[in-house]
Motif scaffolding. Structure first.
Motif, short mmCIF file in Angstrom:
data_model
loop_
_atom_site.label_atom_id
_atom_site.label_comp_id
_atom_site.label_asym_id
_atom_site.label_seq_id
_atom_site.Cartn_x
_atom_site.Cartn_y
_atom_site.Cartn_z
N MET A 1 0.83 -1.19 0.00
CA MET A 1 0.00 0.00 0.00
C MET A 1 0.87 1.24 0.00
N ASP A 2 0.52 2.22 -0.78
CA ASP A 2 1.22 3.50 -0.83
C ASP A 2 1.08 4.18 0.52
N ALA A 3 2.23 4.58 1.13
CA ALA A 3 2.20 5.20 2.45
C ALA A 3 1.39 6.48 2.47
N LEU A 4 1.28 7.15 1.31
CA LEU A 4 0.54 8.40 1.25
C LEU A 4 -0.95 8.17 1.09
N ALA A 5 -1.35 6.95 0.84
CA ALA A 5 -2.76 6.68 0.57
C ALA A 5 -3.59 6.57 1.84
N GLY A 6 -2.94 6.40 2.99
CA GLY A 6 -3.67 6.26 4.23
C GLY A 6 -4.13 4.83 4.43
N PRO A 7 -4.73 4.55 5.57
CA PRO A 7 -5.15 3.17 5.87
C PRO A 7 -6.29 2.72 4.98
N VAL A 8 -6.32 1.43 4.73
CA VAL A 8 -7.49 0.82 4.08
C VAL A 8 -8.39 0.28 5.19
N PHE A 9 -9.63 0.03 4.85
CA PHE A 9 -10.59 -0.37 5.88
C PHE A 9 -11.29 -1.66 5.48
N THR A 10 -10.48 -2.65 5.11
CA THR A 10 -10.98 -3.98 4.84
C THR A 10 -10.94 -4.83 6.11
N ALA A 11 -11.65 -5.94 6.09
CA ALA A 11 -11.61 -6.86 7.22
C ALA A 11 -10.21 -7.46 7.39
N ASP A 12 -9.52 -7.73 6.29
CA ASP A 12 -8.17 -8.29 6.38
C ASP A 12 -7.21 -7.31 7.05
N ASP A 13 -7.33 -6.02 6.71
CA ASP A 13 -6.48 -5.03 7.35
C ASP A 13 -6.82 -4.92 8.84
N PHE A 14 -8.11 -4.95 9.15
CA PHE A 14 -8.51 -4.90 10.56
C PHE A 14 -7.94 -6.09 11.33
N ARG A 15 -8.00 -7.28 10.71
CA ARG A 15 -7.44 -8.47 11.35
C ARG A 15 -5.95 -8.28 11.65
N ALA A 16 -5.20 -7.76 10.70
CA ALA A 16 -3.76 -7.58 10.88
C ALA A 16 -3.46 -6.63 12.04
N ARG A 17 -4.32 -5.64 12.22
CA ARG A 17 -4.13 -4.70 13.33
C ARG A 17 -4.60 -5.33 14.65
N ALA A 18 -5.73 -6.02 14.59
CA ALA A 18 -6.35 -6.53 15.81
C ALA A 18 -5.57 -7.66 16.46
N VAL A 19 -4.86 -8.46 15.68
CA VAL A 19 -4.14 -9.60 16.27
C VAL A 19 -3.03 -9.15 17.20
N ARG A 20 -2.65 -7.89 17.12
CA ARG A 20 -1.65 -7.36 18.05
C ARG A 20 -2.27 -7.08 19.43
N GLU A 21 -3.60 -7.08 19.49
CA GLU A 21 -4.30 -6.82 20.75
C GLU A 21 -4.75 -8.14 21.35
N ARG A 22 -3.90 -8.71 22.17
CA ARG A 22 -4.21 -10.00 22.79
C ARG A 22 -4.43 -9.80 24.28
N GLY A 23 -5.67 -9.88 24.72
CA GLY A 23 -5.98 -9.68 26.12
C GLY A 23 -5.91 -10.99 26.90
N PRO A 24 -6.22 -10.93 28.18
CA PRO A 24 -6.59 -9.71 28.90
C PRO A 24 -5.38 -8.82 29.16
N HIS A 25 -5.64 -7.52 29.27
CA HIS A 25 -4.58 -6.54 29.51
C HIS A 25 -4.53 -6.21 31.00
N PRO A 26 -3.36 -5.86 31.52
CA PRO A 26 -3.20 -5.76 32.97
C PRO A 26 -3.62 -4.43 33.59
N ASP A 27 -4.02 -3.44 32.78
CA ASP A 27 -4.24 -2.11 33.36
C ASP A 27 -5.69 -1.66 33.17
N ASP A 28 -6.01 -0.53 33.81
CA ASP A 28 -7.33 0.08 33.70
C ASP A 28 -7.20 1.47 33.09
#
Length: 210
Positions: A1-28
């Protein structure tokens, strides 16, 4: 993806971002108290009640959407508000993820066979006394809903692109027990998204897209 084009909003892109969020998280670090540090002593006095919501991102090709509900006016709490499907975590629930899936099927008839859980945001502390686990998911688009009219008036989809655009995040306030209380709103046509739902969406933006 062209860095100047900004984020895409497909489910695959969301998955790639979301897998970095693995809970539970220790803070409030997320919740109504973040927007209202002056009111923190008044929020969630006593024991927090555990709840879970599903953040359902529907795979609609180039433009994914987020599935939301409108609660019935007859409910005792948060009546008529825009919400994620979800509710309290029962003692019989194996996990927050299990509770989110169970509540989603109970409220709108969306079965787990259509849902792929891909991550989990930090818990969101609500001013009404709940510790809410937002469970991130991708939903196959060939589902049919069966809405429980005792709990839900309507279900609808909002483009993920709209919800993840900070230009659509408005910080508003109301007087609550003689004190000004701040919260986010994300009006979408006739739909008024605010409160905890908007707060979780703002958290999603900050964690995945900011």
């Amino acid at each position: 993806m062209d860095a100047l084009a900004g984020p895409v909003f497909t489910a695959d892109d969301f998955r790639a971002r979301a897998v970095r969020e693995r809970g539970p998280h220790p803070d409030d670090d997320y919740g109504d108290h973040v927007w209202n540090p002056h009111l923190k002593p008044y929020f969630a006095q006593g024991r927090l009640r555990d709840a879970a919501v599903l953040v359902p991102v529907v795979d609609r090709g180039d433009e994914a959407t987020v599935l939301l509900t409108k609660r019935t006016e007859a409910l005792r709490s948060h009546s008529g508000q825009i919400a994620f499907p979800g509710g309290r975590i029962d003692p019989t629930d194996r996990s927050a993820e299990h509770a989110a899936l169970r509540e989603t099927e109970e409220e709108i008839g969306l079965g787990a066979e259509f849902i792929d859980i891909v991550g989990r945001l930090p818990d969101y502390i609500s001013g009404s006394g709940y510790r809410i686990a937002p469970v991130l998911s991708i939903v196959r688009p060939d589902f049919r809903l069966s809405i429980n009219r005792d709990e839900v008036d309507d279900a609808f989809e909002v483009p993920l692109r709209f919800l993840m655009d900070p230009n659509n995040h408005r910080r508003d306030s109301r007087v609550w027990e003689n004190r000004e209380r701040f919260f986010y709103t994300m009006p979408f046509g006739e739909r008024y998204i605010w409160g905890v739902t908007a707060g979780i969406l703002r958290t999603l933006y900050e964690r995945l897209y900011a």
